[in-house]
Scaffold this motif. Structure first.
Motif, PDB file in Angstrom:
ATOM      1  N   LYS A 293      52.195 -29.489   4.093  1.00  0.00           N
ATOM      2  CA  LYS A 293      52.288 -29.022   5.465  1.00  0.00           C
ATOM      3  C   LYS A 293      52.332 -30.186   6.454  1.00  0.00           C
ATOM      4  O   LYS A 293      52.861 -30.049   7.559  1.00  0.00           O
ATOM      5  N   ARG A 294      51.764 -31.319   6.090  1.00  0.00           N
ATOM      6  CA  ARG A 294      51.625 -32.410   7.050  1.00  0.00           C
ATOM      7  C   ARG A 294      52.975 -33.034   7.410  1.00  0.00           C
ATOM      8  O   ARG A 294      53.275 -33.276   8.563  1.00  0.00           O
TER       9      ARG A 294
ATOM     10  N   HIS B  58      58.675 -40.044  -4.254  1.00  0.00           N
ATOM     11  CA  HIS B  58      57.413 -40.752  -4.033  1.00  0.00           C
ATOM     12  C   HIS B  58      56.593 -40.198  -2.875  1.00  0.00           C
ATOM     13  O   HIS B  58      55.357 -40.210  -2.923  1.00  0.00           O
ATOM     14  N   TYR B  59      57.259 -39.704  -1.831  1.00  0.00           N
ATOM     15  CA  TYR B  59      56.481 -39.218  -0.693  1.00  0.00           C
ATOM     16  C   TYR B  59      55.667 -37.984  -1.070  1.00  0.00           C
ATOM     17  O   TYR B  59      54.459 -37.915  -0.803  1.00  0.00           O
ATOM     18  N   ILE B  60      56.307 -36.999  -1.683  1.00  0.00           N
ATOM     19  CA  ILE B  60      55.578 -35.797  -2.098  1.00  0.00           C
ATOM     20  C   ILE B  60      54.513 -36.171  -3.124  1.00  0.00           C
ATOM     21  O   ILE B  60      53.388 -35.656  -3.114  1.00  0.00           O
ATOM     22  N   GLN B  61      54.857 -37.081  -4.000  1.00  0.00           N
ATOM     23  CA  GLN B  61      53.912 -37.573  -5.002  1.00  0.00           C
ATOM     24  C   GLN B  61      52.664 -38.153  -4.344  1.00  0.00           C
ATOM     25  O   GLN B  61      51.528 -37.798  -4.697  1.00  0.00           O
ATOM     26  N   SER B  62      52.850 -39.015  -3.358  1.00  0.00           N
ATOM     27  CA  SER B  62      51.713 -39.665  -2.700  1.00  0.00           C
ATOM     28  C   SER B  62      50.928 -38.685  -1.837  1.00  0.00           C
ATOM     29  O   SER B  62      49.700 -38.778  -1.737  1.00  0.00           O
ATOM     30  N   GLU B  63      51.618 -37.727  -1.232  1.00  0.00           N
ATOM     31  CA  GLU B  63      50.922 -36.750  -0.397  1.00  0.00           C
ATOM     32  C   GLU B  63      50.028 -35.828  -1.239  1.00  0.00           C
ATOM     33  O   GLU B  63      48.914 -35.506  -0.834  1.00  0.00           O
ATOM     34  N   ARG B  64      50.505 -35.413  -2.382  1.00  0.00           N
ATOM     35  CA  ARG B  64      49.669 -34.571  -3.237  1.00  0.00           C
ATOM     36  C   ARG B  64      48.509 -35.379  -3.815  1.00  0.00           C
ATOM     37  O   ARG B  64      47.399 -34.866  -3.971  1.00  0.00           O
ATOM     38  N   LEU B  65      48.747 -36.636  -4.117  1.00  0.00           N
ATOM     39  CA  LEU B  65      47.657 -37.512  -4.543  1.00  0.00           C
ATOM     40  C   LEU B  65      46.612 -37.650  -3.444  1.00  0.00           C
ATOM     41  O   LEU B  65      45.406 -37.625  -3.703  1.00  0.00           O
ATOM     42  N   ASN B  66      47.054 -37.783  -2.201  1.00  0.00           N
ATOM     43  CA  ASN B  66      46.121 -37.982  -1.094  1.00  0.00           C
ATOM     44  C   ASN B  66      45.310 -36.739  -0.751  1.00  0.00           C
ATOM     45  O   ASN B  66      44.456 -36.775   0.136  1.00  0.00           O
ATOM     46  N   ALA B  67      45.573 -35.630  -1.442  1.00  0.00           N
ATOM     47  CA  ALA B  67      44.757 -34.428  -1.287  1.00  0.00           C
ATOM     48  C   ALA B  67      43.758 -34.280  -2.442  1.00  0.00           C
ATOM     49  O   ALA B  67      42.947 -33.359  -2.445  1.00  0.00           O
ATOM     50  N   LEU B  68      43.829 -35.213  -3.414  1.00  0.00           N
ATOM     51  CA  LEU B  68      42.963 -35.132  -4.584  1.00  0.00           C
ATOM     52  C   LEU B  68      41.497 -35.328  -4.200  1.00  0.00           C
ATOM     53  O   LEU B  68      41.165 -36.216  -3.414  1.00  0.00           O
ATOM     54  N   GLN B  69      40.634 -34.505  -4.758  1.00  0.00           N
ATOM     55  CA  GLN B  69      39.194 -34.608  -4.561  1.00  0.00           C
ATOM     56  C   GLN B  69      38.515 -34.754  -5.924  1.00  0.00           C
ATOM     57  O   GLN B  69      39.015 -34.240  -6.919  1.00  0.00           O
ATOM     58  N   PRO B  70      37.362 -35.436  -5.985  1.00  0.00           N
ATOM     59  CA  PRO B  70      36.671 -36.133  -4.901  1.00  0.00           C
ATOM     60  C   PRO B  70      37.384 -37.420  -4.496  1.00  0.00           C
ATOM     61  O   PRO B  70      38.264 -37.889  -5.216  1.00  0.00           O
ATOM     62  N   VAL B  71      36.944 -37.976  -3.373  1.00  0.00           N
ATOM     63  CA  VAL B  71      37.645 -39.117  -2.793  1.00  0.00           C
ATOM     64  C   VAL B  71      37.629 -40.317  -3.727  1.00  0.00           C
ATOM     65  O   VAL B  71      38.626 -41.040  -3.833  1.00  0.00           O
ATOM     66  N   HIS B  72      36.519 -40.554  -4.412  1.00  0.00           N
ATOM     67  CA  HIS B  72      36.474 -41.740  -5.283  1.00  0.00           C
ATOM     68  C   HIS B  72      37.478 -41.628  -6.420  1.00  0.00           C
ATOM     69  O   HIS B  72      38.028 -42.622  -6.873  1.00  0.00           O
ATOM     70  N   ARG B  73      37.760 -40.382  -6.869  1.00  0.00           N
ATOM     71  CA  ARG B  73      38.771 -40.192  -7.922  1.00  0.00           C
ATOM     72  C   ARG B  73      40.171 -40.463  -7.357  1.00  0.00           C
ATOM     73  O   ARG B  73      41.016 -41.072  -8.010  1.00  0.00           O
TER      74      ARG B  73
END
Length: 600
Positions: free
Chosen positions: A365-366, A438-453
């Motif tokens: 969505k972002r 790569h953009y969609i790849q990085s955006e889905r990664l940046n939603a991964l929780q927890p943050v340290h993972r």
């Protein structure tokens, strides 16, 4: 909904032994400490990750990492060996790995692999001692990155840049003390990187510190001293080159088979050896060229009046003549130099609409993607690339950088660049770097929780997963109907596939055999239909890195194999979007490890 979630959480906690809960908590704490301490030892990488302040537990101080430069001293290299050795021992001493769940075990495997890669680098490969490019590249990126931080005022960003500028002389001194360069090529590359770093200091940074502002006098002084030191570093490199024996072959950049095989095993973590991959590529090379000929023959017959067949030429020469002529004609279909950015933005809109319609993968969505001219230091690398939002600052805009074709660029160079990135290849580039690559790849990664993972998997990412996804999904786009009726696009996609194969062969052979520059150029130009400029740039790249170039081909095949297994497992219930979303949501792990996490 909250009540149900709470009940579920309690049920899980009750069903899990208390000892296991304690172990998992301990593993989480150790993973976090390892991650943050790793970044603190490399401030430039920390800034790229969005990690700005580190609490030093023993000294009980807060280190502002954006104001620090990496320590390049010989003493620090030894400290790094101790750091990774001690952490490996600490994990094995304090963690019962049998108590970890699948996600935690994946995290541990990633950590252990990263420790092994770093120990191989610091104890055996020692690129810091033979590659003079690393110092100016580190300086250029370190000076640019603080300017992207979203939560700092311009005044604070300027102060961080000034602080790093003041440390450039020490970094140069440290680098010179450990460097022992035996390759004229690496020295010339170091000089090019030094000129690039000077451009950042003298041309880029002043735009962020306007005259008359409060920090301008201190910045001007620090920038002048740093630039002077960099120029002296360049002079030192020229002196080093002058002292090299003229009769010796320029092999100082080669990794050698033993080290290459060891690095390859850790870098890909897939079980495949370089020899196995090379054999597969050599067979695939012939197959793709045959497919290209099938595509090119009907187009050649329409484009040219020359007969398709010539009884006096070999089968290989016939392939080269027909495919090469069609690709050359296709390459003339490109945007004007002044319309490049607009063309890419239009292609991005077209691709976005297709992805939405085809339901290959969910779009976020972002959508904070910007198409912008590449910043000065990035121009030294390649034509285009994605600078994604840091994992700790996902709200930052992601930049799809494209090398600007300035008015000062000679016409022949501009034309060569535009022909290589013609109307059809540009569409592939947009898919690879942006949507749904790569953009969609990085955006889905940046939603991964927890943050340290998220931070762990982003920082220690598996390159075959990353580059393989971008190539795999470009092929899936075409399989799903994108440009399906355009044979010119299909031929260009096959050329890109051939480039992946050739790049892999090139990397393995250049680092493990005595393959010459001429043999490499001939493989790229005659074998893979690359132009001279592209072939020369790729030759430079293969000498400046190792194992990265095969990640495109190896990763693409791993993604294709993973999908085939999932299709077999799910049968008629297989859904491409569900598969892609789940795989991307795990972050850039080795694909073999990803397969385990996708199992029920």
């Amino acid at each position: 909904m909250k009540v149900k979630a709470t009940v579920l959480a309690v049920a899980i906690a009750v069903s899990m032994p208390i000892a296991a809960l304690a172990e998992n908590k301990k593993f989480t704490e150790l993973s976090q400490d390892f991650m943050y301490e790793s970044l603190a030892s490399r401030p430039n990488l920390a800034t790229c990750a969005g990690y700005h302040k580190h609490v030093h537990k023993r000294a009980k101080i807060i280190i502002e990492l954006d104001g620090e430069l990496d320590n390049l001293s010989a003493e620090q290299m030894q400290e790094q060996i101790k750091f990774y050795t001690n952490w490996r021992d600490k994990f094995k001493r304090e963690i019962d790995f049998k108590s970890l769940d699948k996600e935690e075990l994946a995290d541990w495997k990633l950590i252990d692999n990263q420790i092994a890669q770093n120990l191989l680098e610091y104890t055996s490969i020692k690129s810091y001692a033979r590659d003079p490019v690393q110092l100016p590249m580190m300086v250029a990126t370190a000076l640019i990155q603080p300017l992207r931080a979203p939560d700092f005022s311009l005044d604070q960003k300027q102060k961080y840049v000034i602080s790093r500028l003041k440390q450039v002389p020490l970094a140069i001194k440290q680098a010179k003390e450990v460097l022992h360069v035996t390759s004229p090529f690496l020295i010339e590359s170091g000089l090019g990187a030094t000129d690039n770093a000077l451009g950042v200091i003298e041309q880029t940074l002043p735009r962020y510190v306007p005259r008359g502002t409060v920090n301008e006098p201190e910045f001007t002084k620090a920038a002048r001293i740093a630039a002077e030191e960099l120029r002296q570093y360049g002079q030192w490199l020229r002196a080093q080159k002058a002292n090299l024996p003229a009769s010796e072959p320029d092999d100082g950049w080669r990794l050698g088979k033993d080290l290459y095989d060891k690095k390859f095993a850790l870098f890909f973590d897939s079980g495949s050896t370089p020899d196995q991959v090379l054999g597969e590529c050599e067979a695939e090379f012939k197959k793709v060229r045959a497919q290209m000929l099938t595509l090119a023959e009907p187009m050649y017959a329409k484009m040219f009046s020359v007969p398709l067949n010539n009884p006096n030429e070999s089968a290989e020469d016939r392939q080269n003549r027909i495919i090469g002529a069609v690709l050359e004609r296709i390459s003339t279909e490109h945007p004007e130099r002044t319309q490049l950015m607009e063309t890419i933005r239009a292609d991005l809109d077209e691709v976005k609409k297709f992805v939405t319609k085809s339901k290959l993968v969910s779009l976020n969505k972002r959508m904070n993607l910007r198409v912008v001219p590449a910043s000065d230091f990035y121009n030294w690398h390649t034509f285009a690339g994605l600078n994604s939002a840091p994992p700790l600052e996902p709200q930052v805009a992601a930049d799809f950088w494209v090398m600007p074709i300035s008015a000062s660029m000679p016409d022949d160079k501009a034309e060569s660049l535009l022909r290589e990135y013609n109307n059809y290849t540009l569409k592939w580039l947009v898919i690879h770097e942006a949507l749904p690559g790569h953009y969609i790849q990085s955006e889905r990664l940046n939603a991964l929780q927890p943050v340290h993972r998220r931070l762990l998997r982003a920082t220690f990412r598996n390159e075959a997963y990353v580059e393989g996804w971008a190539e795999y999904i470009a092929q899936e786009m075409m399989n799903s109907g994108f440009m399906q009726d355009e044979p010119k696009y299909k031929l260009c996609m096959h050329k890109i596939r051939l480039r992946l194969i050739t790049n892999t062969m090139l990397d393995i052979k250049m680092h493990t055999t005595k393959m010459t520059d001429q043999e490499a150029i001939e493989l790229m130009m005659k074998g893979a239909f690359q132009n001279m400029a592209e072939a020369q740039n790729k030759l430079k790249r293969v000498k400046l890195s190792s194992c990265h170039l095969p990640s495109y081909y190896v990763g693409m095949r791993e993604w294709q194999n993973l999908r085939a297994k999932q299709e077999k497992l799910k049968g008629k219930d297989f859904d491409a979007m569900t598969f892609h979303n789940k795989a991307l949501d795990e972050g850039p792990l080795p694909v073999a490890m990803l397969e385990e996490l996708l199992l029920p």
